[in-house]
Motif scaffolding. Structure first.
Motif, mmCIF file in Angstrom:
data_model
loop_
_atom_site.group_PDB
_atom_site.id
_atom_site.type_symbol
_atom_site.label_atom_id
_atom_site.label_comp_id
_atom_site.label_asym_id
_atom_site.label_seq_id
_atom_site.Cartn_x
_atom_site.Cartn_y
_atom_site.Cartn_z
ATOM 1 N N PRO A 1 -34.367 30.289 5.978
ATOM 2 C CA PRO A 1 -35.730 29.745 6.074
ATOM 3 C C PRO A 1 -36.758 30.820 6.425
ATOM 4 O O PRO A 1 -36.393 31.911 6.874
ATOM 5 N N MET A 2 -38.012 30.468 6.227
ATOM 6 C CA MET A 2 -39.107 31.374 6.594
ATOM 7 C C MET A 2 -38.982 31.710 8.084
ATOM 8 O O MET A 2 -38.710 30.823 8.891
ATOM 9 N N GLY A 3 -39.171 32.966 8.424
ATOM 10 C CA GLY A 3 -39.089 33.388 9.826
ATOM 11 C C GLY A 3 -37.722 33.922 10.213
ATOM 12 O O GLY A 3 -37.582 34.539 11.270
ATOM 13 N N SER B 1 -37.000 31.076 1.946
ATOM 14 C CA SER B 1 -36.039 31.732 1.039
ATOM 15 C C SER B 1 -34.741 30.943 1.011
ATOM 16 O O SER B 1 -33.643 31.511 1.064
ATOM 17 N N THR B 2 -34.865 29.610 0.968
ATOM 18 C CA THR B 2 -33.667 28.768 0.957
ATOM 19 C C THR B 2 -33.224 28.422 -0.467
ATOM 20 O O THR B 2 -32.070 28.048 -0.670
ATOM 21 N N ALA B 3 -34.128 28.522 -1.439
ATOM 22 C CA ALA B 3 -33.748 28.134 -2.805
ATOM 23 C C ALA B 3 -32.818 29.184 -3.406
ATOM 24 O O ALA B 3 -33.033 30.391 -3.241
ATOM 25 N N THR C 1 -38.509 30.970 -8.682
ATOM 26 C CA THR C 1 -39.183 29.799 -8.099
ATOM 27 C C THR C 1 -40.684 30.060 -8.040
ATOM 28 O O THR C 1 -41.141 31.191 -8.233
ATOM 29 N N SER C 2 -41.427 29.004 -7.724
ATOM 30 C CA SER C 2 -42.879 29.174 -7.648
ATOM 31 C C SER C 2 -43.317 29.685 -6.269
ATOM 32 O O SER C 2 -44.489 29.945 -6.047
ATOM 33 N N ILE C 3 -42.379 29.820 -5.334
ATOM 34 C CA ILE C 3 -42.742 30.343 -3.993
ATOM 35 C C ILE C 3 -42.634 31.866 -4.029
ATOM 36 O O ILE C 3 -41.553 32.416 -4.293
ATOM 37 N N THR C 4 -43.748 32.530 -3.804
ATOM 38 C CA THR C 4 -43.736 33.998 -3.812
ATOM 39 C C THR C 4 -42.850 34.501 -2.672
ATOM 40 O O THR C 4 -43.006 34.078 -1.531
ATOM 41 N N ARG C 5 -41.911 35.382 -3.009
ATOM 42 C CA ARG C 5 -41.011 35.895 -1.963
ATOM 43 C C ARG C 5 -41.690 37.045 -1.223
ATOM 44 O O ARG C 5 -42.217 37.974 -1.844
ATOM 45 N N GLU D 1 -32.506 30.356 -6.294
ATOM 46 C CA GLU D 1 -33.088 31.291 -7.267
ATOM 47 C C GLU D 1 -34.344 31.993 -6.735
ATOM 48 O O GLU D 1 -35.193 32.429 -7.514
ATOM 49 N N CYS D 2 -34.472 32.072 -5.400
ATOM 50 C CA CYS D 2 -35.726 32.601 -4.826
ATOM 51 C C CYS D 2 -35.832 34.117 -4.908
ATOM 52 O O CYS D 2 -36.835 34.696 -4.498
ATOM 53 N N GLY D 3 -34.774 34.779 -5.402
ATOM 54 C CA GLY D 3 -34.817 36.245 -5.483
ATOM 55 C C GLY D 3 -34.356 36.908 -4.195
ATOM 56 O O GLY D 3 -34.528 38.108 -4.007
ATOM 57 N N GLY D 4 -33.763 36.123 -3.297
ATOM 58 C CA GLY D 4 -33.289 36.660 -2.015
ATOM 59 C C GLY D 4 -32.092 37.585 -2.187
ATOM 60 O O GLY D 4 -31.540 37.729 -3.284
#
Ligand SMILES: O=C(O)CCC(=O)C(=O)O
Length: 290
Positions: free
Chosen positions: A202-204, A153-155, A222-226, A157-160
């Motif tokens: 980051p993850m974790g 979740s570093t991007a 982003t293309s990474i599913t949150r 625009e990741c929706g964080g």
């Protein structure tokens, strides 16, 4: 289902607890110094994939999948509920009498601007509650909410989650300020720029925040599913929010600590004050246990 393994537990030192308490008081949120072990991330994500794949069959166009009451769905959620640094910090804030008040996951797929549903944005709010009176102009801490980040979740625009640093000390977005209850609709968009923190981790990573903190989230572009699991603890007398008490049948295989957190039936006085026996149930997370 097997019993989750708690061996090789992480733990906070007293100095780390002191520093995190200062951060929480000042900022309204903290990031724990530890990150989740890789095997925990992988096994929890397998559980999420299994549950979401089932829900998705019936609603393939949906972008956000979320469920509460998840502890009973997979032992990995119980593992997260017992994550020692989170329980140590909760003990520092709430003392020996706290329970799990919400357990929820959120899986957010990439936003599709062409799709039938934009969904996925959560507007600015605090976790109230709406009719809780403010004390000295702010809402006291009554929930500590931990986010266990299960995807990178570093991007930007990741929706964080986005936060307003220190807003737990501002006028609460939802709490009433007069005896006569009225909805609070006085905030303006410009109230949400000063102190803005776009929490990108980051993850974790594991973060936690005060119920009074103003927060929101945007769609995942982003293309990474949150993937995130939220576990929230509250004083025992407040009882769970968004969670149904499990039955004795559900609880029978769980440890005494797990049963306490999941609201095992207890004497009425145990919910409010408790005696030495009640206070011993979570004593492992107190500073005296170190
Ligand atoms: O992390 C997010 O997506 C925001 C979560 C949120 O606003 C909430 O759970 O109250």
């Amino acid at each position: 289902m097997s019993t989750p393994k708690y061996e090789l537990e992480h733990s906070l030192t007293i100095a780390e607890r002191d520093r995190l308490m200062e951060d929480l008081d000042r900022d309204g949120f903290i990031i724990l110094p530890q990150t989740l072990p890789q095997w925990v991330i992988e096994e929890t994500n397998q559980a999420l994939d299994r549950i979401v794949a089932d829900d998705r069959k019936f609603d393939p166009g949906r972008l956000v999948f979320s469920r509460t009451n998840i502890i009973e769905l997979d032992p990995m959620f119980r593992w997260l509920m017992m994550y020692k640094p989170a329980l140590q910090m909760t003990y520092d804030c709430l003392g020996p009498e706290f329970v799990l008040s919400q357990d929820k996951f959120m899986v957010k797929f990439q936003h599709n601007p062409e799709g039938p549903r934009s969904g996925a944005a959560i507007s600015w709010h605090s976790d109230g509650p709406g009719n809780f009176p403010m004390v000295d102009g702010r809402c006291p801490l009554h929930t500590l909410r931990f986010g266990f980040t299960l995807s990178d979740s570093t991007a930007e625009e990741c929706g964080g989650i986005d936060l307003i640093r220190g807003s737990h000390k501002f006028r609460n977005l939802h709490a009433r300020d007069t005896l006569h209850w009225q909805p609070n609709a006085k905030s303006r968009e410009e109230d949400f720029t000063k102190g803005l923190v776009r929490l990108r981790v980051p993850m974790g990573a594991i973060y936690a925040f005060h119920n009074g903190l103003w927060h929101s989230a945007q769609p995942n572009r982003t293309s990474i599913t949150r993937r995130i699991v939220y576990l929230q603890y509250t004083p025992a007398w407040m009882r769970p929010h968004h969670r149904a008490d499990p039955t004795m049948h559900d609880l029978q295989a769980y440890t005494p600590e797990e049963r306490w957190l999941l609201c095992e039936p207890r004497r009425p006085n145990s919910w409010m004050v408790g005696d030495a026996q009640d206070h011993s149930r979570l004593a492992r997370f107190s500073r005296d246990a170190e």
